[in-house]
Design an enzyme around this catalytic site. Structure first.
Site, PDB file in Angstrom:
ATOM      1  CG  LEU A 135      -1.891  -1.182   1.356  1.00  0.00           C
ATOM      2  CD1 LEU A 135      -2.807  -0.981   2.556  1.00  0.00           C
ATOM      3  CD2 LEU A 135      -2.716  -1.375   0.087  1.00  0.00           C
ATOM      4  N   GLY A 179       0.806  -5.173   1.308  1.00  0.00           N
ATOM      5  CA  GLY A 179      -0.217  -5.316   0.273  1.00  0.00           C
ATOM      6  C   GLY A 179       0.256  -6.114  -0.919  1.00  0.00           C
ATOM      7  CG  ASN A 238       6.011  -5.080   6.180  1.00  0.00           C
ATOM      8  OD1 ASN A 238       4.983  -4.960   5.523  1.00  0.00           O
ATOM      9  ND2 ASN A 238       7.101  -4.374   5.937  1.00  0.00           N
ATOM     10  CD  GLU A 239       0.200  -5.183   6.517  1.00  0.00           C
ATOM     11  OE1 GLU A 239      -0.244  -5.219   5.361  1.00  0.00           O
ATOM     12  OE2 GLU A 239       0.796  -6.147   7.044  1.00  0.00           O
TER      13      GLU A 239
END
Length: 298
Positions: free
Chosen positions: A105, A150, A174-175
């Protein structure tokens, strides 16, 4: 035929139409189509081989195929074009750039914008997932580079994942490393592939797996040399397309329908939750710090 519910109202139902007849008896009638039919926009290049019914979609949004609002819109439009084309039975998703599949993202879409922008962006993320995860086509991810967040989600949406065998390439959700949280449908997608325990640990730690590690836990199905990713994807596609379309599609629907239905029922609430979360001062500050670090690296 309840399994057909996975084919959302916005997506065409091809299960009992031309795609099956081409597989069984209509092949001879269209073998003369040997040309490759490309179509392209600013960020996506698609080439459909009409003799095989296989499309290759290359993401080409420099420098790292970040999933911006514009990119996601173009991606969904391109996917829908292929979905309604009865001559297209399979999709190979890959990157036009070496060493990167997609960086995930676009952080700039989530920092310093209005609540209305965040809502539009998140709806575009949802639509990308719904269309790709619920596609009628055979979908193969040819992961020719690193694929965090994403980008990992896009690969996980596909039926099969082939990754370049390079320990420098990594994939994962890995957010949490950025101070944000992967939503439930990211989590559900990963659980369906690697199971609950691996997903829980991966999400909490924001873990990125090298290509060999990703293969070991089942996050990717096959490792091949970098120069063999595309040719292997084409060979695997042939194997998948040997199965009658209607049987494979109904089976895919049966497996994925509960996961898709869960988001469909909560789509607006999920958008509202995202906007509420991303507009927090602490989250905005965390994202800004991350963006500042990226600028310093440049």
């Amino acid at each position: 035929m309840a399994a057909l519910a996975v084919l959302r109202s916005s997506a065409p139902a091809r299960l009992l139409s031309g795609s099956f007849s081409v597989h069984r008896g209509g092949l001879a009638s269209w073998q003369h189509y040997q040309s490759r039919r490309p179509f392209s926009n600013n960020k996506i290049l698609v080439e459909l081989n009409e003799s095989t019914g296989v499309a290759v979609m290359k993401m080409k949004s420099p420098p790292v195929n970040s999933l911006s609002l514009d990119f996601l819109t173009e991606f969904s439009i391109s996917l829908e074009k292929l979905e309604i084309d009865r001559g297209c039975r399979g999709l190979i998703l890959t990157s036009a750039f070496p060493k990167i599949f997609s960086a995930g993202l676009d952080i700039t879409e989530m920092c310093g914008k209005s609540a209305e922008h965040y809502a539009a962006f998140w709806k575009a993320v949802q639509e990308m997932w719904l269309k790709l995860y619920g596609s009628n086509m055979v979908t193969i991810a040819a992961v020719n580079g690193s694929s965090p967040a994403g980008g990992c989600l896009m690969a996980m949406c596909c039926d099969y994942r082939i990754m370049a065998d390079n320990p420098k390439f990594a994939i994962g959700l890995n957010e949490t490393q950025l101070g944000i949280v992967a939503p439930f449908w990211f989590k559900d997608t990963m659980i369906n592939i690697v199971g609950n325990r691996v997903t829980e640990q991966s999400l909490q730690l924001g873990q990125m797996y090298s290509a060999p590690e990703a293969h070991k836990i089942g996050l990717v199905d096959l490792l091949v040399p970098e120069d063999k990713v595309q040719s292997t994807a084409a060979a695997v596609m042939t194997q998948w397309l040997s199965i009658p379309d209607h049987a494979r599609q109904l089976t895919k629907s049966m497996m994925r329908k509960p996961t898709i239905d869960r988001l469909v029922k909560q789509q607006e609430a999920d958008i509202n939750n995202f906007v509420s979360f991303i507009t927090r001062d602490s989250i905005q500050k965390s994202l800004q710090v991350y963006l500042d670090r990226l600028k310093q690296k440049k």
